[in-house]
Design a protein around this motif. Structure first.
Motif, PDB file in Angstrom:
ATOM      1  N   UNK A  19       0.827  -1.211   0.000  1.00  0.00           N
ATOM      2  CA  UNK A  19       0.000   0.000   0.000  1.00  0.00           C
ATOM      3  C   UNK A  19       0.859   1.258   0.000  1.00  0.00           C
ATOM      4  N   UNK A  20       1.969   1.234   0.713  1.00  0.00           N
ATOM      5  CA  UNK A  20       2.880   2.386   0.736  1.00  0.00           C
ATOM      6  C   UNK A  20       3.512   2.583  -0.639  1.00  0.00           C
ATOM      7  N   UNK A 120      14.152  -6.410  -4.238  1.00  0.00           N
ATOM      8  CA  UNK A 120      14.662  -5.873  -2.984  1.00  0.00           C
ATOM      9  C   UNK A 120      14.029  -6.641  -1.825  1.00  0.00           C
ATOM     10  N   UNK A 121      14.733  -6.681  -0.716  1.00  0.00           N
ATOM     11  CA  UNK A 121      14.195  -7.265   0.510  1.00  0.00           C
ATOM     12  C   UNK A 121      13.993  -6.128   1.502  1.00  0.00           C
ATOM     13  N   UNK A 153      11.027   4.958   4.708  1.00  0.00           N
ATOM     14  CA  UNK A 153      11.758   5.840   3.796  1.00  0.00           C
ATOM     15  C   UNK A 153      12.376   5.043   2.651  1.00  0.00           C
ATOM     16  N   UNK A 154      12.981   3.912   2.946  1.00  0.00           N
ATOM     17  CA  UNK A 154      13.581   3.068   1.899  1.00  0.00           C
ATOM     18  C   UNK A 154      12.509   2.515   0.963  1.00  0.00           C
ATOM     19  N   UNK A 155      11.364   2.167   1.518  1.00  0.00           N
ATOM     20  CA  UNK A 155      10.261   1.655   0.698  1.00  0.00           C
ATOM     21  C   UNK A 155       9.792   2.733  -0.266  1.00  0.00           C
ATOM     22  N   UNK A 156       9.598   3.953   0.233  1.00  0.00           N
ATOM     23  CA  UNK A 156       9.148   5.060  -0.630  1.00  0.00           C
ATOM     24  C   UNK A 156      10.200   5.418  -1.682  1.00  0.00           C
ATOM     25  N   UNK A 157      11.468   5.379  -1.288  1.00  0.00           N
ATOM     26  CA  UNK A 157      12.539   5.695  -2.258  1.00  0.00           C
ATOM     27  C   UNK A 157      12.574   4.650  -3.369  1.00  0.00           C
ATOM     28  N   UNK A 158      12.380   3.372  -3.033  1.00  0.00           N
ATOM     29  CA  UNK A 158      12.362   2.326  -4.054  1.00  0.00           C
ATOM     30  C   UNK A 158      11.181   2.544  -5.001  1.00  0.00           C
TER      31      UNK A 158
END
Length: 179
Positions: A19-20, A120-121, A153-158
Motif C-alpha cells: 500500500x505504501x 529488494x528485501x 523511507x527506503x520503501x518510498x525511495x524504491x
C-alpha cells in the motif's frame, strides 16, 4: 501507465508495504491498483510490482502462483519484485546466509528469466497478535524495538525510483507523512 501492485501477506505487514508503494506511485501521477495476489491478474496492467512475505525461506503461495501463472504477461512488461520478512538482527545486519533465506532462489531465478527489472528485501514486522508456539516464541524472544524492521523511507525511495523508470518526472501528490 497503469501499474498493478500485488502482494501476498500473512499478517498484514507485506500488505502495508504494498500500500505504501502504491501510494508513492500515485503521488507521481501513475494510475495504480493495489490488490492481493490471491485474486488478481496482470491483464489490464502496463507494469507490475509483486511482493511476498517470506516464511521458512519461501514466498507465500499466492505470490508464487501469480509469478508462474502471469509469466507470459510479465515477460512483456516492466516488473519488479520485493520480499519482506526479516526483523531484528537479520534486518539490520544480514549475513550471506540470511540473504539466501530472505530471497528465495527459485523465485529469483524465475523472475530473472522473465526479465525482472529489480528486486529488494524489506524488513518485516512480527505479528502483533501471534498464533501458535513458533510465532509466540519469535515475539517473546525478540526485543520490542526490533519487532518492526520496515524502513518506510527506503520503501518510498524504491517506489519513487520505479516511478522515475516508468517515466514519471516529479512528485505531484501530497507530501510524505512518516508511518
Amino acid at each position: 501507465m497503469k501499474v498493478l501492485v500485488t502482494y501476498a501477506s500473512k499478517n498484514g505487514s507485506t500488505e502495508e508495504i504494498a500500500e505504501t508503494i502504491a501510494d508513492e506511485l500515485l503521488a507521481y501521477g501513475l494510475d495504480v491498483l493495489c490488490r492481493s495476489a490471491h485474486d488478481t491478474d496482470a491483464s489490464d496492467a502496463d507494469a507490475v510490482i509483486l511482493g511476498s512475505a517470506v516464511y521458512a525461506g519461501r514466498w507465500l503461495r499466492p505470490a508464487r502462483h501469480f509469478l508462474k501463472d502471469q509469466s507470459d504477461r510479465l515477460r512483456r512488461m516492466p516488473f519488479w519484485i520485493f520480499s519482506s520478512g526479516p526483523f531484528g538482527e537479520q534486518a539490520t545486519r544480514p549475513t550471506e546466509d540470511d540473504l539466501r533465506w530472505q530471497e528465495p532462489p527459485r523465485v529469483l531465478t524465475r523472475a530473472e528469466s522473465l526479465g525482472v527489472r529489480g528486486h529488494v528485501v524489506f524488513g518485516g514486522r512480527l505479528p502483533t497478535e501471534p498464533h501458535g508456539f513458533i510465532e509466540n516464541a519469535m515475539v517473546r524472544n525478540t526485543p520490542e524495538d526490533t519487532r518492526d524492521a520496515r524502513d518506510w523511507s527506503a520503501i518510498r525511495m524504491w517506489a519513487a525510483s520505479i516511478a522515475h523508470e516508468l517515466g514519471a518526472q516529479e512528485r505531484i501528490g501530497r507530501p510524505v507523512v512518516s508511518a
